[in-house]
Design an enzyme around this catalytic site. Structure first.
Site, PDB file in Angstrom:
ATOM      1  N   VAL A 105      51.506 126.592  91.161  1.00 35.98           N
ATOM      2  CA  VAL A 105      51.649 125.808  92.001  1.00 35.98           C
ATOM      3  C   VAL A 105      50.751 125.764  93.832  1.00 35.98           C
ATOM      4  O   VAL A 105      51.575 127.509  93.747  1.00 35.98           O
ATOM      5  CB  VAL A 105      54.040 125.586  92.226  1.00 35.98           C
ATOM      6  CG1 VAL A 105      53.963 124.904  93.399  1.00 35.98           C
ATOM      7  CG2 VAL A 105      53.937 125.545  90.863  1.00 35.98           C
ATOM      8  N   CYS A 106      50.667 125.417  94.376  1.00 35.68           N
ATOM      9  CA  CYS A 106      50.108 125.054  95.343  1.00 35.68           C
ATOM     10  C   CYS A 106      49.080 126.412  95.409  1.00 35.68           C
ATOM     11  O   CYS A 106      48.156 126.493  94.489  1.00 35.68           O
ATOM     12  CB  CYS A 106      50.962 125.950  96.158  1.00 35.68           C
ATOM     13  SG  CYS A 106      50.536 125.780  98.244  1.00 35.68           S
ATOM     14  N   SER A 107      49.113 127.291  95.834  1.00 37.13           N
ATOM     15  CA  SER A 107      48.765 128.279  96.639  1.00 37.13           C
ATOM     16  C   SER A 107      48.201 129.635  94.921  1.00 37.13           C
ATOM     17  O   SER A 107      46.854 130.520  94.822  1.00 37.13           O
ATOM     18  CB  SER A 107      48.238 129.535  97.129  1.00 37.13           C
ATOM     19  OG  SER A 107      49.218 129.502  97.827  1.00 37.13           O
ATOM     20  N   GLY A 108      49.005 129.351  94.522  1.00 37.36           N
ATOM     21  CA  GLY A 108      48.971 130.049  93.141  1.00 37.36           C
ATOM     22  C   GLY A 108      47.943 129.833  92.311  1.00 37.36           C
ATOM     23  O   GLY A 108      47.801 130.858  91.572  1.00 37.36           O
ATOM     24  N   THR A 125      45.122 122.351  94.018  1.00 39.85           N
ATOM     25  CA  THR A 125      46.054 122.724  94.538  1.00 39.85           C
ATOM     26  C   THR A 125      46.306 122.118  95.575  1.00 39.85           C
ATOM     27  O   THR A 125      46.081 120.557  95.754  1.00 39.85           O
ATOM     28  CB  THR A 125      44.927 123.952  94.472  1.00 39.85           C
ATOM     29  OG1 THR A 125      46.403 125.123  96.005  1.00 39.85           O
ATOM     30  CG2 THR A 125      43.969 123.996  95.899  1.00 39.85           C
TER      31      THR A 125
END
Length: 301
Positions: A105-108, A125
């Site tokens: 999720v996102c910056s993951g 992202t």
């Protein structure tokens, strides 16, 4: 039983974690057999919102049926953030190599990139860091402005609330759309969005201005875009003449009030069609008299 393991990184965003976790927890409550776990490189993990979370430092035994999710973390840039040891990154790569699914999720997504899981794959992202992700991992194909991307058991999402859409998609793939819809209703969230829907809706894309009168008119159109709205009614709500409203609205948003309303109708119709509605029924649902105008707008888009 399918195990869902969340890898917690310091300064993680709570909604990046809580959204997907709620989906799988609700799925378990409905009898779909999920066991949720949380691992980290340290027991106490500070979140970006100030709450400290507790996680296991030992990984459970995983099978090919299990899912590992990496929520995103707060950082203005990806470089130098989200510190993870080589051993942890190798665990991500090994789980995928063994047939398991790895999601972010996102910056993951940056953690997946460091683990080598983005090479040769499509991914996405959050729109604020997608260019940096593409620069950091040139062998990846970063898809801009979509909610989530699935490529060979590597699942990446735009971030924050889109993690819910990602999790609902995974539930739908395994248990069917009706199961995902039931979970969405239980969570009181909007129906599951498709992965290729844009990260920012039309209602948000045209709000980057400071003109109060235009915001008031947008508020009115947003809530009544399926109705017939006259320029006279809109100008009265704004407290300006029709000519002044058109000039200010166009300068602030790049669209006339009518074109803005049409964009909202088109976006909603596209969503309905993507979920099985016919062009005719979608057109009527969003306020068109028939499907001809909808077809013209879709062709123009």
């Amino acid at each position: 039983m399918t195990r869902v393991v969340f890898l917690l990184v310091p300064q993680l965003h709570l909604l990046d974690l809580a959204g997907p976790a709620q989906v799988f927890s609700t799925a378990a409550d409905l009898g779909h057999g999920y066991e949720i776990g949380y691992v980290a490189e340290q027991e106490d993990v500070p979140s970006a919102q100030g709450v400290t979370l507790r996680a296991d430092t030992s990984w459970p035994a995983l099978t090919a049926d299990d899912l590992v999710v990496v929520p995103g973390w707060r950082s203005p840039t990806l470089g130098g953030s989200g510190a993870l040891t080589p051993d942890t990154l190798q665990r991500l790569a090994a789980h995928h190599a063994a047939g398991g699914t790895v999601a972010s999720v996102c910056s993951g997504a940056d953690a997946l990139g460091r683990a080598g899981l983005l090479d040769g794959r499509r991914c996405t992202t959050h729109h604020e860091v997608q260019d940096e992700l593409a620069a950091r991992y040139p062998r990846a194909s970063v898809v801009p402005d979509v909610l989530y991307v699935v490529d060979d058991r590597v699942v990446t999402s735009a971030g924050i609330a889109s993690g819910i859409d990602l999790a609902l998609h995974l539930v739908a793939v395994r248990h069917g759309p009706s199961a995902a819809a039931r979970i969405a209703r239980s969570m009181v969230v909007y129906a599951r969005r498709n992965g290729d829907e844009r990260q920012a809706s039309a209602m948000l894309r045209h709000r980057a201005h400071l003109v109060d009168a235009v915001h008031r008119v947008q508020d009115l159109i947003d809530t009544r875009f399926t109705n017939k709205l006259s320029l006279s009614d809109l100008s009265t709500a704004a407290g300006v003449s029709e000519r002044t409203l058109t000039r200010r609205f166009t300068a602030a948003t790049g669209l006339t009030p009518l074109r803005y309303q049409q964009e909202l109708r088109l976006e909603r119709a596209e969503h309905l069609i993507s979920h099985g509605a016919t062009s005719e029924s979608a057109a009527l649902a969003v306020g068109f008299q028939d499907a001809r105008m909808l077809r013209r707008l879709r062709a123009r888009a």
